[in-house]
Design an enzyme around this catalytic site. Structure first.
Site, PDB file in Angstrom:
ATOM      1  N   TYR A 141      -7.713  12.306  -7.625  1.00 37.74           N
ATOM      2  CA  TYR A 141      -9.381  12.713  -7.591  1.00 37.74           C
ATOM      3  C   TYR A 141      -9.165  13.919  -8.218  1.00 37.74           C
ATOM      4  CZ  TYR A 141     -10.049   9.604  -3.156  1.00 37.74           C
ATOM      5  OH  TYR A 141     -10.421   8.631  -2.356  1.00 37.74           O
ATOM      6  N   LYS A 187       2.548   3.790  -1.643  1.00 45.93           N
ATOM      7  CA  LYS A 187       3.120   1.826  -2.395  1.00 45.93           C
ATOM      8  C   LYS A 187       4.053   2.214  -3.338  1.00 45.93           C
ATOM      9  CE  LYS A 187       1.027  -1.226  -3.143  1.00 45.93           C
ATOM     10  NZ  LYS A 187       0.940  -2.888  -2.276  1.00 45.93           N
ATOM     11  N   ASP A 219      -0.758  -0.881   1.739  1.00 46.00           N
ATOM     12  CA  ASP A 219      -1.669  -2.497   2.727  1.00 46.00           C
ATOM     13  C   ASP A 219      -0.913  -2.726   3.879  1.00 46.00           C
ATOM     14  OD1 ASP A 219       0.887  -2.610   1.510  1.00 46.00           O
ATOM     15  OD2 ASP A 219       0.317  -4.776  -0.230  1.00 46.00           O
ATOM     16  N   ASP A 243      -7.733   8.612   2.836  1.00 49.27           N
ATOM     17  CA  ASP A 243      -9.615   8.712   2.396  1.00 49.27           C
ATOM     18  C   ASP A 243      -9.499   7.231   3.626  1.00 49.27           C
ATOM     19  OD1 ASP A 243     -11.885   8.856   2.250  1.00 49.27           O
ATOM     20  OD2 ASP A 243     -11.846   9.262   0.205  1.00 49.27           O
ATOM     21  N   ASP A 247     -10.318   6.566   7.643  1.00 50.80           N
ATOM     22  CA  ASP A 247     -11.429   5.479   7.806  1.00 50.80           C
ATOM     23  C   ASP A 247     -11.574   4.616   9.432  1.00 50.80           C
ATOM     24  OD1 ASP A 247     -13.637   7.779   7.097  1.00 50.80           O
ATOM     25  OD2 ASP A 247     -14.986   6.221   5.707  1.00 50.80           O
TER      26      ASP A 247
END
Ligand SMILES: NC(=O)c1ccc[n+]([C@@H]2O[C@H](COP(=O)([O-])OP(=O)(O)OC[C@H]3O[C@@H](n4cnc5c(N)ncnc54)[C@H](O)[C@@H]3O)[C@@H](O)[C@H]2O)c1
Length: 365
Positions: A141, A187, A219, A243, A247
């Site tokens: 970001y 990852k 994943d 993020d 959620d």
């Protein structure tokens, strides 16, 4: 002992949930012989209306001068058409950046009363209680170079040793007071930045020999959070992965009105509900104050090390729910619908009950 808390109620339901939570906060702190010195400051649309600026230097200075910051919510229809940097939401980004809040913490805890309202089966989510530590000020970001042209768009995912070390330490410190297990999500099978992340996490973990560390690809982690959420205690991950994972984790456990959060830096700490200013129900004493009350509980735990105050507050909220009381967002056919202020009063009453039981040794943590 006295702690200074800057209160930033903001807009919409922000002031409503703030008022009831602050009353409760003083009451609980008093039980533990802790005094809280509070000062209130405008932020967001409320600040724009007063000063043509959603975050003034005065409000920022008050945050710098405090031991913790408690924020309601910002935003609303009235300010939707302002220029980007004048919008209420711009105040949040500036505040988080100015206070150097690099660790975003979101608990994922299932209350037994809400087992049936989850989209997942009871036997999968029952007993879920974990917390996600998301790196908040680095990663893709913020990485450079970034850009877009007519042929392509590009961003850069980059982490330094210091950035990974400090969020990892926060996660391991939390794990020491919980189930002593950290899952680092990355990852590393595809991304070099994740290989680097993993190396640093491994190195920092040696400082906490009592805590068990495992690594999980993002994943797989997304799948595991909904397949078997009870396997997690503390999850630590980067900005982008956090993020998404936070959620998913938040929504398996309840409604938006029930989700608290903390954002921690080296010197400062900010506590706020995950929800926004809910302009559709603002000013009607209808909002669910649980997210705000649990944000106060996180403040007790992370800023003031008042772990018992935090867990008794959570227990009090749980008992009010168990007695069937509900605000409008979580009400069911057989629920007893109450207002924001009534719900908070019920929590205060239950807090006293559980505090007394605990003093008598009837209730143990
Ligand atoms: N941290 C923040 O301050 C923050 C976060 C998200 C959105 N916002 C802002 O809030 C405004 C409204 O955004 P939105 O509608 O997308 O999200 P929202 O979270 O404000 O509301 C979404 C829905 O959930 C309900 N809701 C939210 N919190 C509730 C509570 N405590 N009790 C009962 N019901 C609740 C609302 O009534 C609404 O129907 C926008 O201006 C947005 O930018 C601010």
């Amino acid at each position: 002992m006295t702690h200074k808390v800057a209160l930033l109620p903001g807009d919409g339901i922000g002031p409503e949930v703030m008022n009831v939570a602050v009353k409760l906060m003083h009451h609980i702190a008093g039980k533990f012989d802790v005094a809280l010195e509070t000062s209130e400051h405008p932020i967001g649309g409320a600040s724009y209306d007063l000063h043509n600026n959603p975050l003034t230097d005065e409000t920022l200075q008050a945050c710098y001068d405090s031991d913790a910051v408690l924020l309601g919510a910002v935003g609303g229809y009235k300010w939707e058409n302002l220029e980007h940097h004048l919008k209420p939401e711009a105040a949040l980004l500036k505040l988080r950046k100015s206070l150097g809040l690099y660790a975003n913490i979101r608990p994922a805890k299932v209350y037994p009363e809400f087992l049936d309202s989850s989209s997942l089966k009871n036997e999968i989510i029952e007993g879920t209680d974990f917390v996600v530590f998301r790196e908040l000020t680095g990663g893709i970001y913020f990485g450079e170079p970034r850009g877009i042209d007519s042929e392509k768009g590009w961003n850069t995912m980059v982490y330094s040793t210091e950035e990974v070390e400090r969020i990892t330490r926060k996660a391991f410190e939390a794990a020491m007071h919980r189930g002593k297990k950290v899952t680092s999500v990355d990852k590393a099978n595809v991304l070099e930045v994740s290989q680097f992340w993993r190396n640093v996490v491994e190195r920092v973990s040696k400082e906490y020999p009592e805590v068990k560390l495992n690594h999980m690809y993002v994943d797989n982690a997304a799948m595991q959070v909904v397949r078997d959420p009870r396997q997690f205690d503390v999850v630590v991950t980067s900005n982008l992965f956090g993020d998404i994972i936070s959620d998913i984790a938040g929504m398996i456990t309840g409604s938006l009105g029930m989700l608290p959060s903390a954002s921690l830096g080296e010197k400062y700490a900010l506590y706020e509900p995950v929800h926004g200013s809910a302009p559709d129900i603002a000013g009607q004493n209808k909002a669910n104050p649980i997210a705000m009350i649990l944000s106060v509980a996180m403040m007790f735990e992370y800023s003031f090390k008042m772990n018992k105050a935090a867990s008794l507050t959570e227990e009090a909220v749980g008992r009010v729910l168990k007695n069937g009381y509900r605000t409008i967002d979580i009400n069911s056919v057989d629920g007893k619908l109450v207002s924001t202020s009534d719900f908070a009063e019920l929590v205060l009453h239950q807090f006293d009950e559980v505090y007394n039981e605990q003093a008598l040794g009837v209730f143990t943590l």
